[in-house]
Design an enzyme around this catalytic site. Structure first.
Site, PDB file in Angstrom:
ATOM      1  N   ASN A  10       0.832  -1.199  -0.001  1.00 32.45           N
ATOM      2  CA  ASN A  10       0.037  -0.122   0.146  1.00 32.45           C
ATOM      3  C   ASN A  10       1.079   1.369   0.011  1.00 32.45           C
ATOM      4  O   ASN A  10       1.443   1.504   1.067  1.00 32.45           O
ATOM      5  CB  ASN A  10      -0.871  -0.065   1.229  1.00 32.45           C
ATOM      6  CG  ASN A  10      -1.726   1.229   1.193  1.00 32.45           C
ATOM      7  OD1 ASN A  10      -1.670   2.100   0.368  1.00 32.45           O
ATOM      8  ND2 ASN A  10      -2.264   1.382   2.514  1.00 32.45           N
ATOM      9  N   TRP A  11       1.060   1.886  -1.242  1.00 34.04           N
ATOM     10  CA  TRP A  11       1.771   2.912  -1.297  1.00 34.04           C
ATOM     11  C   TRP A  11       1.342   4.271  -0.569  1.00 34.04           C
ATOM     12  O   TRP A  11       1.994   5.342  -0.328  1.00 34.04           O
ATOM     13  CB  TRP A  11       2.239   3.140  -2.863  1.00 34.04           C
ATOM     14  CG  TRP A  11       2.776   2.487  -3.477  1.00 34.04           C
ATOM     15  CD1 TRP A  11       3.542   0.905  -2.897  1.00 34.04           C
ATOM     16  CD2 TRP A  11       3.308   2.205  -4.889  1.00 34.04           C
ATOM     17  NE1 TRP A  11       4.083   0.401  -4.140  1.00 34.04           N
ATOM     18  CE2 TRP A  11       3.991   1.123  -5.122  1.00 34.04           C
ATOM     19  CE3 TRP A  11       2.921   2.967  -6.101  1.00 34.04           C
ATOM     20  CZ2 TRP A  11       4.421   0.692  -6.526  1.00 34.04           C
ATOM     21  CZ3 TRP A  11       3.341   2.868  -7.427  1.00 34.04           C
ATOM     22  CH2 TRP A  11       4.198   1.675  -7.502  1.00 34.04           C
ATOM     23  N   LYS A  12       0.154   4.374  -0.275  1.00 32.01           N
ATOM     24  CA  LYS A  12      -0.318   5.476   0.396  1.00 32.01           C
ATOM     25  C   LYS A  12      -0.124   6.719  -0.365  1.00 32.01           C
ATOM     26  O   LYS A  12      -0.088   6.226  -1.685  1.00 32.01           O
ATOM     27  CB  LYS A  12       0.170   5.692   1.827  1.00 32.01           C
ATOM     28  CG  LYS A  12      -0.049   4.220   2.774  1.00 32.01           C
ATOM     29  CD  LYS A  12       0.065   4.520   3.949  1.00 32.01           C
ATOM     30  CE  LYS A  12      -0.175   3.104   4.840  1.00 32.01           C
ATOM     31  NZ  LYS A  12      -0.081   3.265   6.224  1.00 32.01           N
ATOM     32  N   HIS A  95      -9.572   1.208   4.912  1.00 36.01           N
ATOM     33  CA  HIS A  95      -8.288   1.622   5.459  1.00 36.01           C
ATOM     34  C   HIS A  95      -8.457   2.377   6.733  1.00 36.01           C
ATOM     35  O   HIS A  95      -9.238   3.269   6.678  1.00 36.01           O
ATOM     36  CB  HIS A  95      -7.321   1.960   4.531  1.00 36.01           C
ATOM     37  CG  HIS A  95      -5.872   2.209   5.105  1.00 36.01           C
ATOM     38  ND1 HIS A  95      -5.356   2.981   6.089  1.00 36.01           N
ATOM     39  CD2 HIS A  95      -4.709   1.215   5.148  1.00 36.01           C
ATOM     40  CE1 HIS A  95      -4.147   2.737   6.486  1.00 36.01           C
ATOM     41  NE2 HIS A  95      -3.817   1.713   5.842  1.00 36.01           N
ATOM     42  N   GLU A  97      -6.926   4.818   7.743  1.00 31.63           N
ATOM     43  CA  GLU A  97      -6.543   6.032   7.688  1.00 31.63           C
ATOM     44  C   GLU A  97      -7.921   6.827   6.924  1.00 31.63           C
ATOM     45  O   GLU A  97      -8.012   8.097   7.019  1.00 31.63           O
ATOM     46  CB  GLU A  97      -5.385   6.431   6.783  1.00 31.63           C
ATOM     47  CG  GLU A  97      -4.151   6.152   7.550  1.00 31.63           C
ATOM     48  CD  GLU A  97      -2.813   5.500   6.705  1.00 31.63           C
ATOM     49  OE1 GLU A  97      -2.790   5.549   5.545  1.00 31.63           O
ATOM     50  OE2 GLU A  97      -1.847   5.121   7.520  1.00 31.63           O
ATOM     51  N   GLU A 166      -5.197  -4.763  10.441  1.00 31.76           N
ATOM     52  CA  GLU A 166      -4.325  -3.616  10.660  1.00 31.76           C
ATOM     53  C   GLU A 166      -4.424  -3.047  12.093  1.00 31.76           C
ATOM     54  O   GLU A 166      -5.316  -2.181  12.032  1.00 31.76           O
ATOM     55  CB  GLU A 166      -4.394  -2.624   9.785  1.00 31.76           C
ATOM     56  CG  GLU A 166      -3.943  -3.207   8.181  1.00 31.76           C
ATOM     57  CD  GLU A 166      -3.518  -2.233   7.077  1.00 31.76           C
ATOM     58  OE1 GLU A 166      -2.457  -2.443   6.562  1.00 31.76           O
ATOM     59  OE2 GLU A 166      -4.099  -1.042   7.147  1.00 31.76           O
ATOM     60  N   GLY A 172       2.653   2.471  10.496  1.00 32.49           N
ATOM     61  CA  GLY A 172       3.704   3.487  10.481  1.00 32.49           C
ATOM     62  C   GLY A 172       4.258   3.869  11.878  1.00 32.49           C
ATOM     63  O   GLY A 172       4.668   4.930  11.928  1.00 32.49           O
ATOM     64  N   SER A 210       3.634  -2.025  10.198  1.00 33.22           N
ATOM     65  CA  SER A 210       4.838  -2.105  10.652  1.00 33.22           C
ATOM     66  C   SER A 210       5.415  -3.371  10.161  1.00 33.22           C
ATOM     67  O   SER A 210       6.357  -3.876  10.871  1.00 33.22           O
ATOM     68  CB  SER A 210       5.235  -1.639  11.833  1.00 33.22           C
ATOM     69  OG  SER A 210       4.725  -0.172  12.200  1.00 33.22           O
ATOM     70  N   GLY A 232       5.028   1.414   4.376  1.00 34.81           N
ATOM     71  CA  GLY A 232       6.458   1.887   4.217  1.00 34.81           C
ATOM     72  C   GLY A 232       7.417   1.028   3.591  1.00 34.81           C
ATOM     73  O   GLY A 232       8.071   1.513   2.745  1.00 34.81           O
TER      74      GLY A 232
HETATM   75  P1  13P Z   1       3.107   0.442   7.480  1.00 38.27           P
HETATM   76  O1  13P Z   1       3.668  -0.797   6.910  1.00 38.27           O
HETATM   77  O2  13P Z   1       3.707   1.572   7.078  1.00 38.27           O
HETATM   78  O3  13P Z   1       3.158   0.464   9.097  1.00 38.27           O
HETATM   79  O4  13P Z   1       1.723   0.579   7.040  1.00 38.27           O
HETATM   80  C1  13P Z   1       0.769  -0.572   7.316  1.00 38.27           C
HETATM   81  C2  13P Z   1      -0.557  -0.174   6.399  1.00 38.27           C
HETATM   82  O5  13P Z   1      -1.182   0.818   6.814  1.00 38.27           O
HETATM   83  C3  13P Z   1      -0.936  -0.820   5.367  1.00 38.27           C
HETATM   84  O6  13P Z   1      -2.207  -0.663   4.750  1.00 38.27           O
END
Ligand code: 13P
Length: 248
Positions: A10-12, A95, A97, A166, A172, A210, A232
């Site tokens: 997931n590149w966000k 997600h 976020e 998640e 993150g 993470s 990440g």
């Molecule tokens: P991280 O791997 O950066 O913690 O993010 C996880 C995530 O939200 C994947 O959708």
């Protein structure tokens, strides 16, 4: 039953034309013959680029969100049919976020999962508790509530979804759930799926939060962890490749 694991990036809201191309070329060059299914979920403007670079190859691609509506006067929204036009196999829905910063409710997430399935796209349905909820011992209740809304909406298509656990406190932050903590929740989710479909074993339940090259193997060794949703570490080709290599 054994199934291939699924490792999805997931590149966000990261990347750009040049950076994406460099990352994808490095992944393609280093991938070999992975024993896992691999995908990347990019920001919508880059889906055409992904289609151009990845079509016919070993890396699938997806979106990070989609509209709950089919089409029409919804400025700024991207429909499932549009994603399908660009060859998307997956769309992340719900997600944390988006739940946190964009007010997405369980009902919205369920509607999005339904739209994705109707267009032939696999929704990657994210569930997870906040730190406050974990400390209040609400983890199980929260993830079950979030998944129940989707199961209710997609009904007989439940075995077609991907679920991603998640924990919000692990995203993150560099603070990963332990394999045991993750497995415990995955087992709860598997049981919930099993009550809704006799094909619950088919469903991929991914862990996200993470996950990195160092901790992936121990998480992926758990019986109900069928892959990872990686933020990440999916932006760095060597790290993402090491996670993929840990999935077999
Ligand atoms: P991280 O791997 O950066 O913690 O993010 C996880 C995530 O939200 C994947 O959708």
């Amino acid at each position: 039953m054994t199934k291939k694991k699924l490792i999805a990036g997931n590149w966000k809201m990261n990347g750009g034309l040049a950076a994406n191309e460099a990352l994808l070329r490095a992944l393609l060059a280093g991938l070999g013959q992975p024993s896992a299914d691999v995908a990347v979920c990019a920001p919508a403007p880059y889906l055409a680029q992904l289609q151009g670079l990845l079509a016919g190859g070993p890396i699938g691609w997806g979106a990070q969100d989609l509209s709950a509506h089919e089409q029409g006067a919804y400025t700024g929204e991207v429909s499932a049919a549009m994603l399908k036009d660009f060859g998307c196999r997956y769309a992340i829905v719900g997600h944390s976020e988006r739940r946190q910063y964009h007010g997405e409710t369980d009902a919205t997430v369920a509607a999005k999962a339904q739209r994705a399935l109707a267009a032939g796209i696999t929704p990657i349905v994210c569930v997870g508790e906040t730190l406050v909820e974990r400390e209040a011992e609400q983890t199980e209740a929260v993830v079950k509530r979030q998944l129940a809304a989707v199961i209710h909406a997609v009904a007989h298509c439940t075995s077609e979804i991907v679920v991603a656990y998640e924990p919000v406190w692990a995203i993150g932050t560099g603070q990963t759930a332990t394999p045991e903590q993750a497995q415990q929740v995955h087992a709860v989710l598997r049981a919930q799926l099993a009550a809704a479909t006799h094909q619950a074993e088919r469903v991929h339940i991914l862990y996200g939060g993470s996950m990195n090259a160092a901790n992936a193997a121990s998480l992926l060794a758990q019986p109900d962890i069928d892959g990872g949703l990686i933020g990440g570490a999916s932006l760095k080709a060597p790290d993402f490749l090491r996670i993929i290599a840990a999935a077999h």
